[in-house]
Design a protein around this motif. Sequence first.
Motif, mmCIF file in Angstrom:
data_model
loop_
_atom_site.group_PDB
_atom_site.id
_atom_site.type_symbol
_atom_site.label_atom_id
_atom_site.label_comp_id
_atom_site.label_asym_id
_atom_site.label_seq_id
_atom_site.Cartn_x
_atom_site.Cartn_y
_atom_site.Cartn_z
ATOM 1 N N VAL A 37 0.854 -1.192 0.000
ATOM 2 C CA VAL A 37 0.000 0.000 0.000
ATOM 3 C C VAL A 37 0.886 1.237 0.000
ATOM 4 O O VAL A 37 1.728 1.411 0.894
ATOM 5 C CB VAL A 37 -0.914 0.033 1.244
ATOM 6 C CG1 VAL A 37 -1.834 1.245 1.192
ATOM 7 C CG2 VAL A 37 -1.715 -1.261 1.345
ATOM 8 N N LEU A 44 -4.737 3.401 1.332
ATOM 9 C CA LEU A 44 -5.902 2.535 1.527
ATOM 10 C C LEU A 44 -7.168 3.228 1.040
ATOM 11 O O LEU A 44 -8.025 2.617 0.383
ATOM 12 C CB LEU A 44 -6.051 2.170 3.005
ATOM 13 C CG LEU A 44 -5.049 1.188 3.612
ATOM 14 C CD1 LEU A 44 -5.412 0.895 5.063
ATOM 15 C CD2 LEU A 44 -4.993 -0.115 2.820
ATOM 16 N N ASN A 46 -7.364 5.696 -1.149
ATOM 17 C CA ASN A 46 -7.303 5.943 -2.594
ATOM 18 C C ASN A 46 -7.121 4.672 -3.406
ATOM 19 O O ASN A 46 -6.968 4.740 -4.637
ATOM 20 C CB ASN A 46 -6.163 6.916 -2.902
ATOM 21 C CG ASN A 46 -6.372 8.271 -2.262
ATOM 22 O OD1 ASN A 46 -7.495 8.769 -2.193
ATOM 23 N ND2 ASN A 46 -5.291 8.879 -1.782
ATOM 24 N N ASP A 47 -7.122 3.524 -2.739
ATOM 25 C CA ASP A 47 -6.933 2.235 -3.407
ATOM 26 C C ASP A 47 -5.631 2.213 -4.203
ATOM 27 O O ASP A 47 -5.559 1.699 -5.311
ATOM 28 C CB ASP A 47 -8.121 1.926 -4.330
ATOM 29 C CG ASP A 47 -8.176 0.448 -4.694
ATOM 30 O OD1 ASP A 47 -7.695 -0.383 -3.897
ATOM 31 O OD2 ASP A 47 -8.691 0.125 -5.792
ATOM 32 N N ASP A 48 -4.595 2.810 -3.610
ATOM 33 C CA ASP A 48 -3.289 2.910 -4.269
ATOM 34 C C ASP A 48 -2.407 1.762 -3.791
ATOM 35 O O ASP A 48 -1.613 1.902 -2.859
ATOM 36 C CB ASP A 48 -2.658 4.265 -3.930
ATOM 37 C CG ASP A 48 -1.423 4.561 -4.768
ATOM 38 O OD1 ASP A 48 -1.145 3.789 -5.692
ATOM 39 O OD2 ASP A 48 -0.747 5.569 -4.479
ATOM 40 N N LYS A 84 -14.141 3.625 3.917
ATOM 41 C CA LYS A 84 -13.689 3.535 2.532
ATOM 42 C C LYS A 84 -12.433 2.684 2.426
ATOM 43 O O LYS A 84 -12.300 1.857 1.513
ATOM 44 C CB LYS A 84 -13.425 4.933 1.980
ATOM 45 C CG LYS A 84 -13.086 4.966 0.494
ATOM 46 C CD LYS A 84 -12.941 6.406 0.003
ATOM 47 C CE LYS A 84 -12.622 6.434 -1.486
ATOM 48 N NZ LYS A 84 -12.449 7.841 -1.968
ATOM 49 N N ASN A 88 -12.153 -0.942 0.350
ATOM 50 C CA ASN A 88 -11.157 -1.218 -0.692
ATOM 51 C C ASN A 88 -10.403 -2.507 -0.404
ATOM 52 O O ASN A 88 -10.125 -3.302 -1.306
ATOM 53 C CB ASN A 88 -10.174 -0.051 -0.805
ATOM 54 C CG ASN A 88 -10.774 1.167 -1.490
ATOM 55 O OD1 ASN A 88 -11.692 1.043 -2.299
ATOM 56 N ND2 ASN A 88 -10.253 2.345 -1.163
ATOM 57 N N ARG A 91 -12.813 -5.482 -0.978
ATOM 58 C CA ARG A 91 -13.091 -5.668 -2.407
ATOM 59 C C ARG A 91 -11.960 -6.421 -3.088
ATOM 60 O O ARG A 91 -12.185 -7.214 -3.999
ATOM 61 C CB ARG A 91 -13.300 -4.313 -3.069
ATOM 62 C CG ARG A 91 -13.601 -4.371 -4.576
ATOM 63 C CD ARG A 91 -13.877 -2.993 -5.146
ATOM 64 N NE ARG A 91 -12.800 -2.075 -4.836
ATOM 65 C CZ ARG A 91 -11.660 -2.016 -5.515
ATOM 66 N NH1 ARG A 91 -11.423 -2.876 -6.501
ATOM 67 N NH2 ARG A 91 -10.732 -1.139 -5.199
ATOM 68 N N ARG A 92 -10.742 -6.207 -2.618
ATOM 69 C CA ARG A 92 -9.582 -6.896 -3.185
ATOM 70 C C ARG A 92 -9.350 -8.272 -2.539
ATOM 71 O O ARG A 92 -8.432 -8.989 -2.920
ATOM 72 C CB ARG A 92 -8.321 -6.048 -3.007
ATOM 73 C CG ARG A 92 -8.258 -4.809 -3.906
ATOM 74 C CD ARG A 92 -6.926 -4.089 -3.721
ATOM 75 N NE ARG A 92 -6.794 -2.937 -4.589
ATOM 76 C CZ ARG A 92 -6.303 -2.970 -5.831
ATOM 77 N NH1 ARG A 92 -5.924 -4.139 -6.348
ATOM 78 N NH2 ARG A 92 -6.190 -1.869 -6.546
#
Length: 319
Positions: A37, A44, A46-48, A84, A88, A91-92
């Motif tokens: 991450v 986390l 920003n789903d980066d 959020k 994320n 979802r992964r």
Amino acid sequence: MNRLAVLTSGGDAPGMNAVIRAVVRKAVYHECEVWGVYRGYSGLINDDMVQMDLGSVGDIIHRGGTILYSARSEEFMTDAGQDKACDNLKRRGIEGVIVIGGDGTFRGSEKLAERGIRTIGVPGTIDNDIPGTDFTIGFDTAVNTVIHAIDKIRDTATSHERTYIIEVMGRDAGDIALWAGLAGGAESILIPEASFEIEELVERLERGRKRGKKHSIIIVAEGIASGVTIGEKIKERTGLETRVTVLGHLQRGGSPSALDRVLASQMGAMAVDLLLAGETRKMVGIRSNRLVGINMSEALSQNSELDMDMYHLAGILAI
């Protein structure tokens, strides 16, 4: 567990990359997928993230800083931001997160754990101010950085017969100042955990001058006073010419020491073991030279204690 993530947060510390390397390679060894991450909790939200493999962590054990970068996130301090971040991760398919950092980083991990994400903390901070562990990753390197500076400055102090003040990091903890001051033979060490009187400091300097001492080194932790202010007060009372060096962020960088590399490797590997064993809300620590898993609540509810016996010894040896 089939998939985990690793992040670094807060101030960087030498040895963080060695932890990342150990986490990735230990997880891959156990056929567990690893995601890195970027920029801590901000990443986390920003789903980066990026999937990491053995090659991702090649040739980083000797590098200071963190290849995953570090950032502070105001948004993560909100419920919406925390939700959020967890969304994320879920979802992964990421079931657990290893967080590397200090007190603030660990408090953030608790927010993830409250939302069903398993978390394990690895203490990475040069301040050595995390309860439950004898040493944090980066501390030994930072102390050695200060010692090298002391040795160089003492050469000049001796040549010019002056008093030198070296201000080191340590807003709330005086470990760096104490360890470096004792190892570097400083005449006085000022730390947040112990009050001081300027008159006592001046008396120590005058006592040294009377026995023929022509130079002195004073170590000041930033949390107790400004090195510049101390220098001005000394000059006002004694007329002694002082010079001040503020080491600042120089102490955070640089190639980690052997001790930090080994400790980081051991802690990173144990963090993976704890996650794979189903543990959560724990921190990896070292006590009496043995790795231990500590409840995160213990690390966050207690105060770190400085070794005052060592502090008194430093004063005796500098008489």
